[in-house]
Motif scaffolding. Structure first.
Motif, PDB file in Angstrom:
ATOM      1  N   PHE A  33       0.849  -1.180   0.000  1.00  0.00           N
ATOM      2  CA  PHE A  33       0.000   0.000   0.000  1.00  0.00           C
ATOM      3  C   PHE A  33       0.891   1.238   0.000  1.00  0.00           C
ATOM      4  O   PHE A  33       1.997   1.237   0.553  1.00  0.00           O
ATOM      5  N   SER A  34       0.392   2.293  -0.608  1.00  0.00           N
ATOM      6  CA  SER A  34       1.080   3.576  -0.588  1.00  0.00           C
ATOM      7  C   SER A  34       0.349   4.515   0.363  1.00  0.00           C
ATOM      8  O   SER A  34      -0.881   4.614   0.323  1.00  0.00           O
ATOM      9  N   ILE A  35       1.112   5.193   1.211  1.00  0.00           N
ATOM     10  CA  ILE A  35       0.529   6.184   2.114  1.00  0.00           C
ATOM     11  C   ILE A  35       0.777   7.557   1.500  1.00  0.00           C
ATOM     12  O   ILE A  35       1.916   7.970   1.315  1.00  0.00           O
ATOM     13  N   VAL A  36      -0.317   8.248   1.164  1.00  0.00           N
ATOM     14  CA  VAL A  36      -0.208   9.518   0.451  1.00  0.00           C
ATOM     15  C   VAL A  36      -0.419  10.682   1.418  1.00  0.00           C
ATOM     16  O   VAL A  36      -1.086  10.553   2.445  1.00  0.00           O
ATOM     17  N   GLU A  37       0.144  11.831   1.072  1.00  0.00           N
ATOM     18  CA  GLU A  37       0.070  13.021   1.915  1.00  0.00           C
ATOM     19  C   GLU A  37      -1.132  13.889   1.576  1.00  0.00           C
ATOM     20  O   GLU A  37      -1.553  14.711   2.383  1.00  0.00           O
ATOM     21  N   ASN A  38      -1.677  13.703   0.393  1.00  0.00           N
ATOM     22  CA  ASN A  38      -2.817  14.501  -0.056  1.00  0.00           C
ATOM     23  C   ASN A  38      -4.035  13.590  -0.177  1.00  0.00           C
ATOM     24  O   ASN A  38      -3.989  12.568  -0.861  1.00  0.00           O
ATOM     25  N   SER A  39      -5.132  13.969   0.475  1.00  0.00           N
ATOM     26  CA  SER A  39      -6.329  13.120   0.467  1.00  0.00           C
ATOM     27  C   SER A  39      -6.899  12.950  -0.937  1.00  0.00           C
ATOM     28  O   SER A  39      -7.577  11.953  -1.219  1.00  0.00           O
ATOM     29  N   ASN A  40      -6.645  13.908  -1.833  1.00  0.00           N
ATOM     30  CA  ASN A  40      -7.163  13.800  -3.198  1.00  0.00           C
ATOM     31  C   ASN A  40      -6.529  12.645  -3.968  1.00  0.00           C
ATOM     32  O   ASN A  40      -7.081  12.199  -4.979  1.00  0.00           O
ATOM     33  N   ASP A  41      -5.371  12.159  -3.492  1.00  0.00           N
ATOM     34  CA  ASP A  41      -4.684  11.062  -4.169  1.00  0.00           C
ATOM     35  C   ASP A  41      -5.064   9.694  -3.611  1.00  0.00           C
ATOM     36  O   ASP A  41      -4.567   8.673  -4.084  1.00  0.00           O
ATOM     37  N   ALA A  42      -5.940   9.670  -2.612  1.00  0.00           N
ATOM     38  CA  ALA A  42      -6.251   8.425  -1.907  1.00  0.00           C
ATOM     39  C   ALA A  42      -7.416   7.683  -2.540  1.00  0.00           C
ATOM     40  O   ALA A  42      -8.338   8.285  -3.099  1.00  0.00           O
ATOM     41  N   ASN A  43      -7.368   6.371  -2.441  1.00  0.00           N
ATOM     42  CA  ASN A  43      -8.507   5.515  -2.744  1.00  0.00           C
ATOM     43  C   ASN A  43      -9.283   5.162  -1.488  1.00  0.00           C
ATOM     44  O   ASN A  43     -10.488   4.920  -1.530  1.00  0.00           O
ATOM     45  N   ILE A  44      -8.539   5.107  -0.368  1.00  0.00           N
ATOM     46  CA  ILE A  44      -9.157   4.830   0.926  1.00  0.00           C
ATOM     47  C   ILE A  44      -8.686   5.893   1.911  1.00  0.00           C
ATOM     48  O   ILE A  44      -7.488   6.140   2.041  1.00  0.00           O
ATOM     49  N   ILE A  45      -9.637   6.525   2.583  1.00  0.00           N
ATOM     50  CA  ILE A  45      -9.324   7.524   3.600  1.00  0.00           C
ATOM     51  C   ILE A  45      -9.608   6.903   4.962  1.00  0.00           C
ATOM     52  O   ILE A  45     -10.716   6.440   5.215  1.00  0.00           O
ATOM     53  N   VAL A  46      -8.594   6.867   5.800  1.00  0.00           N
ATOM     54  CA  VAL A  46      -8.676   6.206   7.101  1.00  0.00           C
ATOM     55  C   VAL A  46      -8.637   7.268   8.193  1.00  0.00           C
ATOM     56  O   VAL A  46      -7.665   8.018   8.305  1.00  0.00           O
ATOM     57  N   SER A  47      -9.685   7.337   8.995  1.00  0.00           N
ATOM     58  CA  SER A  47      -9.671   8.252  10.140  1.00  0.00           C
ATOM     59  C   SER A  47      -9.212   7.497  11.375  1.00  0.00           C
ATOM     60  O   SER A  47      -9.480   6.298  11.518  1.00  0.00           O
ATOM     61  N   VAL A  48      -8.525   8.192  12.248  1.00  0.00           N
ATOM     62  CA  VAL A  48      -8.063   7.593  13.500  1.00  0.00           C
ATOM     63  C   VAL A  48      -8.556   8.470  14.642  1.00  0.00           C
ATOM     64  O   VAL A  48      -8.243   9.650  14.706  1.00  0.00           O
ATOM     65  N   GLY A  49      -9.372   7.872  15.534  1.00  0.00           N
ATOM     66  CA  GLY A  49      -9.828   8.662  16.669  1.00  0.00           C
ATOM     67  C   GLY A  49     -11.293   8.546  17.002  1.00  0.00           C
ATOM     68  O   GLY A  49     -11.831   9.401  17.706  1.00  0.00           O
ATOM     69  N   GLY A  50     -11.982   7.537  16.499  1.00  0.00           N
ATOM     70  CA  GLY A  50     -13.377   7.357  16.859  1.00  0.00           C
ATOM     71  C   GLY A  50     -14.334   8.024  15.890  1.00  0.00           C
ATOM     72  O   GLY A  50     -13.949   8.550  14.834  1.00  0.00           O
ATOM     73  N   ASP A  51     -15.612   8.013  16.269  1.00  0.00           N
ATOM     74  CA  ASP A  51     -16.647   8.524  15.372  1.00  0.00           C
ATOM     75  C   ASP A  51     -16.492  10.013  15.085  1.00  0.00           C
ATOM     76  O   ASP A  51     -16.767  10.475  13.973  1.00  0.00           O
ATOM     77  N   GLY A  52     -16.067  10.781  16.084  1.00  0.00           N
ATOM     78  CA  GLY A  52     -15.875  12.212  15.871  1.00  0.00           C
ATOM     79  C   GLY A  52     -14.823  12.483  14.810  1.00  0.00           C
ATOM     80  O   GLY A  52     -14.992  13.349  13.943  1.00  0.00           O
ATOM     81  N   ALA A  53     -13.727  11.749  14.872  1.00  0.00           N
ATOM     82  CA  ALA A  53     -12.671  11.900  13.876  1.00  0.00           C
ATOM     83  C   ALA A  53     -13.157  11.470  12.499  1.00  0.00           C
ATOM     84  O   ALA A  53     -12.793  12.067  11.482  1.00  0.00           O
ATOM     85  N   PHE A  54     -13.997  10.442  12.460  1.00  0.00           N
ATOM     86  CA  PHE A  54     -14.523   9.971  11.181  1.00  0.00           C
ATOM     87  C   PHE A  54     -15.368  11.067  10.527  1.00  0.00           C
ATOM     88  O   PHE A  54     -15.226  11.346   9.330  1.00  0.00           O
ATOM     89  N   LEU A  55     -16.239  11.704  11.311  1.00  0.00           N
ATOM     90  CA  LEU A  55     -17.066  12.783  10.774  1.00  0.00           C
ATOM     91  C   LEU A  55     -16.199  13.921  10.247  1.00  0.00           C
ATOM     92  O   LEU A  55     -16.463  14.489   9.178  1.00  0.00           O
ATOM     93  N   GLN A  56     -15.140  14.254  10.997  1.00  0.00           N
ATOM     94  CA  GLN A  56     -14.235  15.305  10.563  1.00  0.00           C
ATOM     95  C   GLN A  56     -13.498  14.904   9.279  1.00  0.00           C
ATOM     96  O   GLN A  56     -13.321  15.732   8.378  1.00  0.00           O
ATOM     97  N   ALA A  57     -13.081  13.661   9.202  1.00  0.00           N
ATOM     98  CA  ALA A  57     -12.360  13.198   8.018  1.00  0.00           C
ATOM     99  C   ALA A  57     -13.221  13.322   6.769  1.00  0.00           C
ATOM    100  O   ALA A  57     -12.752  13.772   5.711  1.00  0.00           O
ATOM    101  N   VAL A  58     -14.471  12.915   6.880  1.00  0.00           N
ATOM    102  CA  VAL A  58     -15.382  13.004   5.736  1.00  0.00           C
ATOM    103  C   VAL A  58     -15.584  14.463   5.333  1.00  0.00           C
ATOM    104  O   VAL A  58     -15.525  14.818   4.150  1.00  0.00           O
ATOM    105  N   ARG A  59     -15.800  15.334   6.326  1.00  0.00           N
ATOM    106  CA  ARG A  59     -16.053  16.752   6.035  1.00  0.00           C
ATOM    107  C   ARG A  59     -14.816  17.431   5.462  1.00  0.00           C
ATOM    108  O   ARG A  59     -14.892  18.155   4.462  1.00  0.00           O
ATOM    109  N   LYS A  60     -13.667  17.222   6.098  1.00  0.00           N
ATOM    110  CA  LYS A  60     -12.447  17.918   5.674  1.00  0.00           C
ATOM    111  C   LYS A  60     -11.944  17.444   4.313  1.00  0.00           C
ATOM    112  O   LYS A  60     -11.195  18.167   3.642  1.00  0.00           O
ATOM    113  N   THR A  61     -12.337  16.243   3.900  1.00  0.00           N
ATOM    114  CA  THR A  61     -11.907  15.754   2.592  1.00  0.00           C
ATOM    115  C   THR A  61     -13.007  15.905   1.538  1.00  0.00           C
ATOM    116  O   THR A  61     -12.885  15.386   0.428  1.00  0.00           O
ATOM    117  N   GLY A  62     -14.074  16.612   1.894  1.00  0.00           N
ATOM    118  CA  GLY A  62     -15.057  17.009   0.891  1.00  0.00           C
ATOM    119  C   GLY A  62     -16.090  15.981   0.498  1.00  0.00           C
ATOM    120  O   GLY A  62     -16.618  16.039  -0.627  1.00  0.00           O
TER     121      GLY A  62
END
Length: 266
Positions: A33-62
């Protein structure tokens, strides 16, 4: 899932957490797997930190429509969006490698403020008074006046959001396979002079909900979009519909939404 090899990790940048993530990063790279620095280059976005972090990850990555989201909780805690725990991170890589995952699709609501600014919400949108007085809101369904609400505010929740703020107000828990959204009251004022429905109600995906704020001093209410608060000047109205967009998440095959609800609340 063999072609989905670009991972983007969304997490708070603190030294302790980064040390805990190093073995996961190494395991991912060892499995090509490749770990990318820009979310636009990702196929899978992984949040770390529980449901709150997941909501933030979805919002911050559009609210990306062309990738999958998954969540890792930092501790061994129940989460409705997080299938994996940082204490057992190897399970995530093993599951992806061995196709032990399924894709689920979560509905989101589209919120228009003053018919100008649009937001997406995976959990809920809420509107509350910032003053120590009731907020007055005219509620319209498909353009027809339904009620005049007086109270602390209203919550409009998605099916997955029904287990959050909505549930704490005694709203119903809704199956995410049901395309709908739910309206729940916050401390409504009901007496011989004022009357609201007094319970939550569920609207079909084709419905349009419009909330018009009566300008009586509550011109600057707080709008909650998932787990973020926005103070927008001179709010006149909110229009809420079920969006055509969805959030695609990966889940373990034997870990249904209702399995998660049971673990979390029962």
């Amino acid at each position: 899932m063999d072609e989905r090899r670009n991972l983007y990790f969304y997490y708070p940048k603190d030294e302790e957490l980064e040390k805990r993530l190093e073995p996961l990063f190494k395991l991912a790279k060892d499995n090509h797997f490749s770990i990318v620095e820009n979310s636009n280059d990702a196929n899978i976005i992984v949040s770390v930190g529980g449901d709150g972090a997941f909501l933030q990850a979805v919002r911050k990555t559009g609210f990306r429509q062309d990738c999958l989201y998954t969540g890792i909780s930092r501790h061994n805690e129940a989460g409705l969006y997080c299938d994996f725990s940082l204490d057992h991170y190897d399970e995530m890589v093993h599951s992806i490698m061995n196709a032990e995952l399924e894709v689920r699709r979560f509905p989101v609501v589209d919120v228009s403020v003053n018919d100008e600014t649009n937001f997406l919400c995976l959990n809920e949108v809420s509107i509350r008074s910032t003053l120590i007085k009731t907020i007055v809101i005219d509620v319209f369904i498909d353009g027809n006046h339904f009620e005049r609400f007086r109270g602390d505010g209203l919550i409009v929740a998605t099916p997955t959001g029904s287990t959050g703020y909505n549930k704490s107000t005694h709203g119903a828990v809704v199956d995410p396979k049901t395309p709908c959204f739910q309206v729940s009251e916050l401390a409504s004022l009901n007496n011989n002079r004022y009357r609201t429905l007094g319970s939550s109600f569920i609207l079909d995906k084709e419905r349009t909900l419009r909330l018009e704020i009566i300008q009586d001093g509550n011109d600057y209410p707080i709008i909650g979009l998932d787990n973020e608060a926005y103070s927008i000047r001179n709010i006149r109205d909110l229009t809420v519909t079920l969006s055509d967009k969805i959030v695609k998440t990966v889940k373990l095959k034997n870990n249904s939404y209702w399995d998660r609800v049971k673990r979390t609340f029962l």
